[in-house]
Design a protein around this motif. Sequence first.
Motif, PDB file in Angstrom:
ATOM      1  N   GLY A 163     -16.516 -24.329  -4.429  1.00 50.51           N
ATOM      2  CA  GLY A 163     -16.965 -23.180  -5.203  1.00 50.51           C
ATOM      3  C   GLY A 163     -16.071 -23.003  -6.422  1.00 50.51           C
ATOM      4  N   PHE A 164     -15.869 -21.733  -6.822  1.00 51.95           N
ATOM      5  CA  PHE A 164     -15.124 -21.442  -8.046  1.00 51.95           C
ATOM      6  C   PHE A 164     -14.196 -20.254  -7.833  1.00 51.95           C
ATOM      7  N   ARG A 165     -13.077 -20.263  -8.546  1.00 52.78           N
ATOM      8  CA  ARG A 165     -12.151 -19.134  -8.612  1.00 52.78           C
ATOM      9  C   ARG A 165     -11.767 -18.922 -10.069  1.00 52.78           C
ATOM     10  N   ILE A 166     -11.357 -17.700 -10.367  1.00 56.58           N
ATOM     11  CA  ILE A 166     -10.913 -17.372 -11.716  1.00 56.58           C
ATOM     12  C   ILE A 166      -9.389 -17.382 -11.716  1.00 56.58           C
ATOM     13  N   GLN A 167      -8.814 -18.216 -12.546  1.00 57.75           N
ATOM     14  CA  GLN A 167      -7.351 -18.256 -12.683  1.00 57.75           C
ATOM     15  C   GLN A 167      -6.978 -17.264 -13.773  1.00 57.75           C
ATOM     16  N   ILE A 168      -6.200 -16.222 -13.397  1.00 54.18           N
ATOM     17  CA  ILE A 168      -5.887 -15.179 -14.379  1.00 54.18           C
ATOM     18  C   ILE A 168      -4.457 -15.275 -14.900  1.00 54.18           C
ATOM     19  N   TYR A 169      -3.575 -15.936 -14.166  1.00 54.13           N
ATOM     20  CA  TYR A 169      -2.191 -16.013 -14.633  1.00 54.13           C
ATOM     21  C   TYR A 169      -1.603 -17.371 -14.285  1.00 54.13           C
ATOM     22  N   VAL A 170      -0.883 -17.955 -15.248  1.00 53.73           N
ATOM     23  CA  VAL A 170      -0.086 -19.158 -15.041  1.00 53.73           C
ATOM     24  C   VAL A 170       1.222 -18.918 -15.779  1.00 53.73           C
ATOM     25  N   GLY A 171       2.321 -18.936 -15.066  1.00 58.43           N
ATOM     26  CA  GLY A 171       3.609 -18.719 -15.730  1.00 58.43           C
ATOM     27  C   GLY A 171       4.771 -18.852 -14.770  1.00 58.43           C
ATOM     28  N   ASN A 172       5.985 -18.605 -15.308  1.00 59.82           N
ATOM     29  CA  ASN A 172       7.211 -18.791 -14.536  1.00 59.82           C
ATOM     30  C   ASN A 172       7.787 -17.487 -13.989  1.00 59.82           C
ATOM     31  N   VAL A 173       7.205 -16.344 -14.334  1.00 62.60           N
ATOM     32  CA  VAL A 173       7.770 -15.049 -13.961  1.00 62.60           C
ATOM     33  C   VAL A 173       7.028 -14.509 -12.747  1.00 62.60           C
ATOM     34  N   ARG A 174       7.789 -14.293 -11.673  1.00 60.44           N
ATOM     35  CA  ARG A 174       7.192 -13.843 -10.426  1.00 60.44           C
ATOM     36  C   ARG A 174       6.650 -12.413 -10.547  1.00 60.44           C
ATOM     37  N   GLN A 175       7.342 -11.550 -11.271  1.00 61.46           N
ATOM     38  CA  GLN A 175       6.918 -10.157 -11.406  1.00 61.46           C
ATOM     39  C   GLN A 175       5.552 -10.073 -12.108  1.00 61.46           C
ATOM     40  N   GLU A 176       5.339 -10.917 -13.095  1.00 59.10           N
ATOM     41  CA  GLU A 176       4.043 -10.916 -13.775  1.00 59.10           C
ATOM     42  C   GLU A 176       2.936 -11.411 -12.851  1.00 59.10           C
ATOM     43  N   ALA A 177       3.229 -12.377 -12.005  1.00 61.68           N
ATOM     44  CA  ALA A 177       2.247 -12.860 -11.025  1.00 61.68           C
ATOM     45  C   ALA A 177       1.913 -11.757 -10.034  1.00 61.68           C
ATOM     46  N   GLU A 178       2.925 -11.020  -9.583  1.00 58.66           N
ATOM     47  CA  GLU A 178       2.684  -9.896  -8.667  1.00 58.66           C
ATOM     48  C   GLU A 178       1.897  -8.790  -9.371  1.00 58.66           C
ATOM     49  N   GLY A 179       2.186  -8.575 -10.674  1.00 59.80           N
ATOM     50  CA  GLY A 179       1.444  -7.575 -11.446  1.00 59.80           C
ATOM     51  C   GLY A 179      -0.029  -7.950 -11.572  1.00 59.80           C
ATOM     52  N   ALA A 180      -0.317  -9.230 -11.760  1.00 58.86           N
ATOM     53  CA  ALA A 180      -1.704  -9.697 -11.838  1.00 58.86           C
ATOM     54  C   ALA A 180      -2.405  -9.483 -10.503  1.00 58.86           C
ATOM     55  N   LYS A 181      -1.694  -9.720  -9.432  1.00 54.71           N
ATOM     56  CA  LYS A 181      -2.245  -9.521  -8.094  1.00 54.71           C
ATOM     57  C   LYS A 181      -2.563  -8.042  -7.870  1.00 54.71           C
ATOM     58  N   THR A 182      -1.654  -7.159  -8.287  1.00 58.51           N
ATOM     59  CA  THR A 182      -1.858  -5.720  -8.141  1.00 58.51           C
ATOM     60  C   THR A 182      -3.044  -5.255  -8.990  1.00 58.51           C
ATOM     61  N   TYR A 183      -3.164  -5.784 -10.184  1.00 61.34           N
ATOM     62  CA  TYR A 183      -4.286  -5.444 -11.067  1.00 61.34           C
ATOM     63  C   TYR A 183      -5.615  -5.760 -10.389  1.00 61.34           C
ATOM     64  N   VAL A 184      -5.699  -6.907  -9.757  1.00 66.36           N
ATOM     65  CA  VAL A 184      -6.937  -7.302  -9.079  1.00 66.36           C
ATOM     66  C   VAL A 184      -7.227  -6.369  -7.912  1.00 66.36           C
ATOM     67  N   TYR A 185      -6.198  -6.011  -7.128  1.00 64.58           N
ATOM     68  CA  TYR A 185      -6.407  -5.097  -6.005  1.00 64.58           C
ATOM     69  C   TYR A 185      -6.910  -3.737  -6.488  1.00 64.58           C
ATOM     70  N   GLN A 186      -6.411  -3.260  -7.627  1.00 65.00           N
ATOM     71  CA  GLN A 186      -6.789  -1.934  -8.115  1.00 65.00           C
ATOM     72  C   GLN A 186      -8.182  -1.907  -8.724  1.00 65.00           C
ATOM     73  N   PHE A 187      -8.483  -2.869  -9.590  1.00 67.42           N
ATOM     74  CA  PHE A 187      -9.730  -2.805 -10.347  1.00 67.42           C
ATOM     75  C   PHE A 187     -10.880  -3.624  -9.752  1.00 67.42           C
ATOM     76  N   PHE A 188     -10.568  -4.599  -8.934  1.00 68.73           N
ATOM     77  CA  PHE A 188     -11.601  -5.445  -8.319  1.00 68.73           C
ATOM     78  C   PHE A 188     -11.278  -5.615  -6.834  1.00 68.73           C
ATOM     79  N   PRO A 189     -11.470  -4.561  -6.034  1.00 65.39           N
ATOM     80  CA  PRO A 189     -11.063  -4.638  -4.619  1.00 65.39           C
ATOM     81  C   PRO A 189     -11.857  -5.658  -3.794  1.00 65.39           C
ATOM     82  N   ASP A 190     -13.043  -6.047  -4.231  1.00 61.94           N
ATOM     83  CA  ASP A 190     -13.819  -7.022  -3.460  1.00 61.94           C
ATOM     84  C   ASP A 190     -13.403  -8.466  -3.749  1.00 61.94           C
TER      85      ASP A 190
END
Length: 189
Positions: A101-128
């Motif tokens: 199938g398919f997934r949307i890649q929203i973040y690629v980088g070296n900073v763990r906090q930004e990766a966690e922030g992207a994860k939190t953003y998805v939980y808040q605005f797109f819970p499904d």
Amino acid sequence: MTLEKKFLWALHLGVIILSGCSRKAAVSSLGSDYNENLSAVRPRFEYVEPVVGKKSEAPAAPVNKPAPAANLDKPLYINKKLDTALDTMARQNKAIRYINGFRIQIYVGNVRQEAEGAKTYVYQFFPDLNPYISYSQPTYRVKVGDFIYRSDAEQYLELIRDQYSSAVILPDRVDIKRSLMVSLPSESN
């Protein structure tokens, strides 16, 4: 050319023409005398003359016999085989958990906090949508969603690009049960 050479050529040509017109000694199957006795291998049947006109001493009384059980069970036997095959296929299908199938890649980088922030953003605005963080030193990747069809992922991609402009759709192995729980953004309004 000399007269001798012309004569030899004429002689060779005459021999070739005469040999082409002569009778060939070929074996013909029409006149062959092939004979083989096959009576030893032929099957033999003994003919028994049927008796006509004789009546038996005992009168023929109708006998009520129950129908053989094999004839009644035959359709059921086929149904049992079919049910067994269908049950086997159902068990195998339930064992399949992942599909291409398919997934949307929203973040690629070296900073763990930004990766966690992207994860939190998805939980808040797109819970499904389910976020997936992978780490391959030194890079963090955040992918979201379990989409069977690319068109479904494209609808979410438009909404996610407001926050993450570098988001892209990537082919991936997705969980079938989670992909069925994803509702399209147009359906949730």
